[in-house]
Design a protein around this motif. Structure first.
Motif, PDB file in Angstrom:
ATOM      1  N   PRO A   1       0.832  -1.206   0.000  1.00 34.49           N
ATOM      2  CA  PRO A   1       0.000   0.000   0.000  1.00 34.49           C
ATOM      3  C   PRO A   1       0.869   1.259   0.000  1.00 34.49           C
TER       4      PRO A   1
ATOM      5  N   PRO B   1      -3.641   1.121  -5.604  1.00 39.77           N
ATOM      6  CA  PRO B   1      -4.756   0.174  -5.513  1.00 39.77           C
ATOM      7  C   PRO B   1      -4.758  -0.626  -4.213  1.00 39.77           C
ATOM      8  N   GLN B   2      -3.580  -1.010  -3.729  1.00 39.00           N
ATOM      9  CA  GLN B   2      -3.516  -1.784  -2.490  1.00 39.00           C
ATOM     10  C   GLN B   2      -3.946  -0.946  -1.285  1.00 39.00           C
TER      11      GLN B   2
ATOM     12  N   ASP C   1      -7.900  -0.234  -1.572  1.00 39.32           N
ATOM     13  CA  ASP C   1      -8.711  -1.366  -1.122  1.00 39.32           C
ATOM     14  C   ASP C   1      -8.948  -1.344   0.377  1.00 39.32           C
ATOM     15  N   ARG C   2      -8.115  -0.614   1.105  1.00 35.12           N
ATOM     16  CA  ARG C   2      -8.213  -0.562   2.561  1.00 35.12           C
ATOM     17  C   ARG C   2      -8.811   0.747   3.063  1.00 35.12           C
TER      18      ARG C   2
ATOM     19  N   THR D   1     -11.290   3.387   4.329  1.00 35.55           N
ATOM     20  CA  THR D   1     -12.595   3.373   4.989  1.00 35.55           C
ATOM     21  C   THR D   1     -13.205   4.763   5.134  1.00 35.55           C
TER      22      THR D   1
ATOM     23  N   ARG E   1      -7.069  -5.710   5.692  1.00 34.73           N
ATOM     24  CA  ARG E   1      -8.016  -6.643   5.106  1.00 34.73           C
ATOM     25  C   ARG E   1      -8.336  -7.747   6.097  1.00 34.73           C
TER      26      ARG E   1
END
Length: 262
Positions: A144, A227-228, A231-232, A234, A261
């Motif tokens: 990330p 992208p990594q 995806d996390r 919030t 994740r």
């Protein structure tokens, strides 16, 4: 992991506000820009007393970036690759691990580029090309990545209260905006825009002409997530309340929260 970026506009001039903000917001990672001091002049002890590790890339009188973290700062890189002759202190990055989540975080103070007809504008565009090349290299790690800071670009008309007022400014030139979009084309997500679509989300209000009182702002501070990291994601937001403080920076902090994740 809560990551915050803030152009502090002089850390020694705004140390009281910076300390108050850190105590209130308690980010895991704080990226600062325009610290305007050499490394030895940074008030490291004040932040260490609050539990923060500090890494700086300073410069006398102007520029300068820093990373503060409640966790160790590993593999610190000072300076943007691609031009060994560039002496301006505008880039620092490090790896941070909080629990089961690790991220590569950069604090960036991108060149302003004004006036457009001077050598400062080509320097800005060349710097953005170097940033895109390094951002591409960072993607290869599959870790990330968070590119955070004052990027000195108004990406879209919705990012300014009065976009026409910025037509001749380096921040709103087609070349600057295209270079910003290139980062998105690599796969980096504008976290605030992803969480808060639409106009009215500003991070900078000039000290002149009552800009803050009129909410005559622009959005030029960002967190761009690989992208990594995306995806996390919030939540993301702008702590604009700091702009109303006594002796404020003309920028507001921008924050994101990332969760591991499951």
């Amino acid at each position: 992991m809560k990551i915050t970026t803030w152009n502090i506009n002089g850390i020694r001039a705004r140390i009281e506000g910076a300390i108050a903000y850190v105590r209130e917001a308690r980010p895991d990672v704080l990226c600062l820009q325009e610290i305007k001091t050499v490394d030895e002049g940074f008030p490291t002890e004040a932040f260490a007393d609050l539990g923060y590790n500090v890494a700086t890339h300073g410069q006398k009188g102007f520029n300068g970036v820093a990373l503060l973290a409640l966790h160790p700062l590993d593999d610190v890189r000072r300076g943007l690759p691609g031009d060994d002759g560039d002496a301006q202190a505008r880039y620092i990055e490090a790896s941070v691990t909080a629990g089961s989540l690790s991220a590569r975080v950069a604090s960036i103070y991108l060149p302003n580029g004004n006036p457009v007809g001077s050598e400062k504008f080509p320097y800005k565009l060349a710097w953005m090309q170097r940033l895109a090349a390094h951002a591409t290299a960072l993607l290869a790690s599959e870790m990330p990545v968070v590119l955070a800071g004052d990027l000195n670009v108004i990406p879209e008309p919705a990012d300014a209260k009065r976009p026409d007022a910025w037509r001749n400014d380096a921040l709103f030139q087609p070349e600057s905006r295209a270079a910003f979009r290139a980062l998105g084309n690599l796969g980096y997500l504008d976290a605030v825009r992803a969480c808060h679509p639409g106009p009215g989300h500003y991070t900078f209000w000039d000290y002149q002409a009552g800009a803050w009182q009129k909410d005559d702002g622009i959005r030029i501070d960002f967190q761009l997530l690989s992208p990594q990291a995306a995806d996390r994601l919030t939540a993301a937001g702008i702590d604009r309340f700091t702009r109303s403080w006594e002796k404020p920076s003309d920028h507001a902090p921008v924050w994101t929260t990332l969760e591991p994740r499951l």
